[in-house]
Design an enzyme around this catalytic site. Sequence first.
Site, PDB file in Angstrom:
ATOM      1  N   ARG A 233      25.124  41.184  39.757  1.00 32.28           N
ATOM      2  CA  ARG A 233      25.720  42.193  39.387  1.00 32.28           C
ATOM      3  C   ARG A 233      25.297  43.059  39.855  1.00 32.28           C
ATOM      4  O   ARG A 233      25.649  44.062  40.741  1.00 32.28           O
ATOM      5  CB  ARG A 233      26.182  42.642  37.490  1.00 32.28           C
ATOM      6  CG  ARG A 233      26.455  43.468  37.472  1.00 32.28           C
ATOM      7  CD  ARG A 233      26.908  43.744  35.624  1.00 32.28           C
ATOM      8  NE  ARG A 233      27.386  45.282  35.660  1.00 32.28           N
ATOM      9  CZ  ARG A 233      28.267  45.705  34.782  1.00 32.28           C
ATOM     10  NH1 ARG A 233      27.718  44.839  33.613  1.00 32.28           N
ATOM     11  NH2 ARG A 233      28.835  46.810  34.378  1.00 32.28           N
TER      12      ARG A 233
ATOM     13  N   ASN B 232      35.185  37.075  35.377  1.00 31.81           N
ATOM     14  CA  ASN B 232      35.182  38.620  36.146  1.00 31.81           C
ATOM     15  C   ASN B 232      35.063  37.944  37.968  1.00 31.81           C
ATOM     16  O   ASN B 232      33.390  37.001  37.585  1.00 31.81           O
ATOM     17  CB  ASN B 232      34.601  39.688  36.338  1.00 31.81           C
ATOM     18  CG  ASN B 232      35.389  40.577  35.198  1.00 31.81           C
ATOM     19  OD1 ASN B 232      36.518  39.946  34.875  1.00 31.81           O
ATOM     20  ND2 ASN B 232      35.101  41.155  34.597  1.00 31.81           N
TER      21      ASN B 232
ATOM     22  N   CYS C   5      41.919  39.926  29.759  1.00 35.42           N
ATOM     23  CA  CYS C   5      41.297  41.096  30.631  1.00 35.42           C
ATOM     24  C   CYS C   5      41.388  41.929  29.298  1.00 35.42           C
ATOM     25  O   CYS C   5      42.708  41.548  28.415  1.00 35.42           O
ATOM     26  CB  CYS C   5      41.912  41.667  31.964  1.00 35.42           C
ATOM     27  SG  CYS C   5      41.026  42.946  31.645  1.00 35.42           S
TER      28      CYS C   5
ATOM     29  N   HIS D  87      42.712  43.720  36.894  1.00 38.54           N
ATOM     30  CA  HIS D  87      42.013  44.758  37.100  1.00 38.54           C
ATOM     31  C   HIS D  87      42.412  45.986  38.336  1.00 38.54           C
ATOM     32  O   HIS D  87      41.846  46.766  39.044  1.00 38.54           O
ATOM     33  CB  HIS D  87      40.533  44.562  37.998  1.00 38.54           C
ATOM     34  CG  HIS D  87      39.817  44.232  36.680  1.00 38.54           C
ATOM     35  ND1 HIS D  87      38.724  44.289  37.286  1.00 38.54           N
ATOM     36  CD2 HIS D  87      40.191  44.063  35.705  1.00 38.54           C
ATOM     37  CE1 HIS D  87      37.840  44.079  35.391  1.00 38.54           C
ATOM     38  NE2 HIS D  87      38.899  44.093  34.334  1.00 38.54           N
TER      39      HIS D  87
ATOM     40  N   TYR E  80      40.534  51.274  36.937  1.00 41.41           N
ATOM     41  CA  TYR E  80      40.399  50.717  38.320  1.00 41.41           C
ATOM     42  C   TYR E  80      40.308  50.972  39.260  1.00 41.41           C
ATOM     43  O   TYR E  80      40.303  51.134  40.128  1.00 41.41           O
ATOM     44  CB  TYR E  80      40.132  49.119  38.313  1.00 41.41           C
ATOM     45  CG  TYR E  80      38.735  48.244  37.417  1.00 41.41           C
ATOM     46  CD1 TYR E  80      37.414  48.322  37.963  1.00 41.41           C
ATOM     47  CD2 TYR E  80      39.801  47.684  35.510  1.00 41.41           C
ATOM     48  CE1 TYR E  80      36.543  47.544  36.674  1.00 41.41           C
ATOM     49  CE2 TYR E  80      38.638  47.412  34.985  1.00 41.41           C
ATOM     50  CZ  TYR E  80      37.470  47.431  35.294  1.00 41.41           C
ATOM     51  OH  TYR E  80      36.625  46.173  34.245  1.00 41.41           O
TER      52      TYR E  80
END
Length: 421
Positions: A90, A144, A164, A194, A244
Site C-alpha cells: 500500500r 478494495n 463499502c 468510491h 473520494y
Amino acid sequence: MKLAVVGGGSTYTPELIDGFARLRDTLPVEELVLIDPAADRLDLVGGLARRIFAKQGHPGRITTTGDLDAGVDGADAVLLQLRVGGQAARNEDETWPLECGCVGQETTGAGGLAKALRTVPVVLDIAERVRRANPDAWIIDFTNPVGIVTRALLQAGHKAVGLCNVAIGFQRKFAGLLGVEATDVHLDHVGLNHLTWETHVRLGGPEGENVLPKLLAEHGDAIAGDLRLPTGVLDRLGVVPSYYLRYFYAHDEVVRELGTKPSRAAEVAQMERELLTMYGDPALDEKPALLGKRGGAYYSEAAVDLAASLLGGGGSAYQVVNTYNRGTLPFLPDDAVIEVQAAVGHDGATPLPVAPVDPLFAGLMANVTAYEDLALEAALRGGRERVFRALLAHPLVGQYALADGLTDRLIAHNREHLAWA
C-alpha cells in the site's frame, strides 16, 4: 450459523468482532472463524476477539486458523478483508504515482490499479475454494478496490455482494445533524464504489421527504469541511459527493498535499504496531480507542446487516451494496458493478430504481466504468499493454506518456505479485 473472515488477522478485525457481539440478535453467530496466514497476528487478534465476546456475553465460539479450506468449510458466509502485499505494498501504491505527478491512493488511479492486479487473482482463488467447500455460501467482499473485485467474483459465477462503509458513514453523519435515528435516514446513493454521490436524503424510506436541501442550507459548511471541499462546490453540485471525489475535483491540490507528508500507509503501519501491542494485553477486552483512527468506521454494522439479510435474518430491507447494474443506470452496461441502494434478501441484492442521473456525474461514472473494464481484463490476463490501456483510460491519467511511465513503475513495484511479469 457459521461465518468465516478471510484476513482475520487484520488489526481492524476487533471492530468487526465488536459489531458481531453487539448485534447478536440481528445475526446469531454460533461459530466465527478468523483465517489468516500470519500466525503471530492471528493469535493476538483472536485472543482479543474471544475476550470481547466473553465480556459482552456472546455465546458464540471464535476459532482461528491459517488453513483456508478448513476455515471456510461449512461456512454460511465468508467475509473478505484481505490486503495482498500488506501495508508495504500500500505504501508503494501511495508513493510511486506521485513521481509522475499523479495522485497516490490505494483504490483509485494508478495505485488502485496496482492493488486490483495483485488482488483479483488471489480473491478468485479463495472464492473457488469457498465454492468447493460450500457452493451455497455467500461471499461478502470488503476488499478494495471493491467494485473491480466484486465484478470479478460475479463474472466467475460466485454468490457475491460488495460492501463499502461510505454510505453508512453518511447515514450516521446526516442522522446526527438532523437529530433523528440512523434508521430513519434513507440515502439515494448512486455511482460506483468510491465514486458516489448522495442525490437525495430521505426521511422514513425510499419515498420519504427529501431533506438534502435543508442539510446543505443549515450544515453545508460542516459537510464540506469533512469532505475537504469548498462549501460553494457542494452548493453548485446540489448533492453530496463522497470524499473520494476530491481526488477528481481537486486532483492537483491533493497531489501537492501528498508530497509534503508521510503516506497514509506509513501512518497506518505505525498504528498497527501500537494496536498489536495493545491486543497482546490479556486485560484488554474491548476495542481500543486508537482503532477508531484506523479507518472503516461503521463497517461492522454494515457487515452484520448485510450478512443477516442474505442469510435470512433480521437485516434491513434496503442497503447500499455493490452489485450488477442490470439496467439500473441505463448509460452503463448491465454487467457493470454499481453502488446503490438495493433490496437485499436470501436471493441477493436487487438495485432499487434510480432517478435520471445528471450528466455531470453520469459522464464520470461511464469513464471510470470503462477503466474498470480494462483494469479487470489486465488483472485476469496480464500483460504490459493491458496495464497501459487501463491507465490511459483512467480520467486521472489519460495521457499516453504519463500512462507509459506509470505502467513501468507499476510493474517494477509489483513484479513479485504479478505472475506474468
